[in-house]
Design a protein around this motif. Structure first.
Motif: not given
Length: 211
Positions: A78-88
């Motif tokens: 159940d742990l997920s933080l906002i902004d899920p996309l990794p930077p390049a």
């Protein structure tokens, strides 16, 4: 809290790994980037994604609690933080396999660290991000579509051995992969793959920036 609403505002795409032909051209890429993942996913993969929580429950029920207790963040469904996309940039990745299909085999394994890469570019005002595992005998390659502000959806295929080009998604159900990308720390992400075709009940791929 996490919900299954949210439109595909941005798409992560690997060349030649989508449901579109591998001809390459801006026209095909532009068409792909506007799609909702629900239109791309196979029926089997939509079912797998719908049952992501069940996969966690089934897998953790088979695992010795002491094996996951050392990393409660990585193994918290159940742990997920906002902004899920990794930077390049370059990443290290490793795979944890939880549970055993049909109760046969080990119930908890960890791979070594491998090289992965995230790349981004702009295409007609949309952020297009690529994700690839660069080495190892099993190399996930695929597309990830934005879903919510705390999760993206991964659809792809498994490239094996000395293959030099990934199989097209949807061509072979045994190669198809479906999962969720979630950020679980300041510079830490995971790809959660419920009910993979072989071996395990749940795969968790950990992603951290390469040193």
């Amino acid at each position: 809290m996490r919900t299954w609403v949210g439109a595909a505002a941005c798409v992560i795409t690997m060349a030649c790994a989508s449901t579109f032909a591998c001809a390459g051209g801006a026209e095909a890429e532009s068409a792909q980037s506007s799609l909702d993942w629900r239109r791309v996913a196979t029926p089997a993969d939509r079912t797998r994604l719908r049952n992501w929580r069940g996969a966690w429950i089934d897998a953790l029920a088979q695992v010795d609690p002491n094996e996951v207790a050392s990393d409660p963040v990585l193994f918290n469904p159940d742990l997920s933080l906002i902004d899920p996309l990794p930077p390049a940039g370059p990443y290290r990745c490793r795979t944890y396999k939880l549970g055993a299909r049909a109760g046969i085999g080990p119930t908890f394994t960890i791979s070594g660290w491998f090289a992965c890469r995230i790349g981004t570019r702009e295409d007609d005002g949309e952020r297009v991000v690529s994700l690839v595992k660069l080495d190892g005998s099993q190399r996930p390659v695929g597309s990830v579509f934005a879903d919510t502000n705390a999760r993206a959806v991964f659809l792809g295929t498994m490239e094996l051995g000395d293959e030099t080009r990934p199989m097209r998604y949807g061509r072979d159900a045994n190669r198809d992969m479906a999962g969720l990308i979630e950020r679980i720390g300041t510079q830490r992400w995971r790809v959660v793959l419920p009910y993979p075709r072989f071996e395990s009940v749940l795969d968790v791929v950990e992603l951290v920036p390469a040193p």
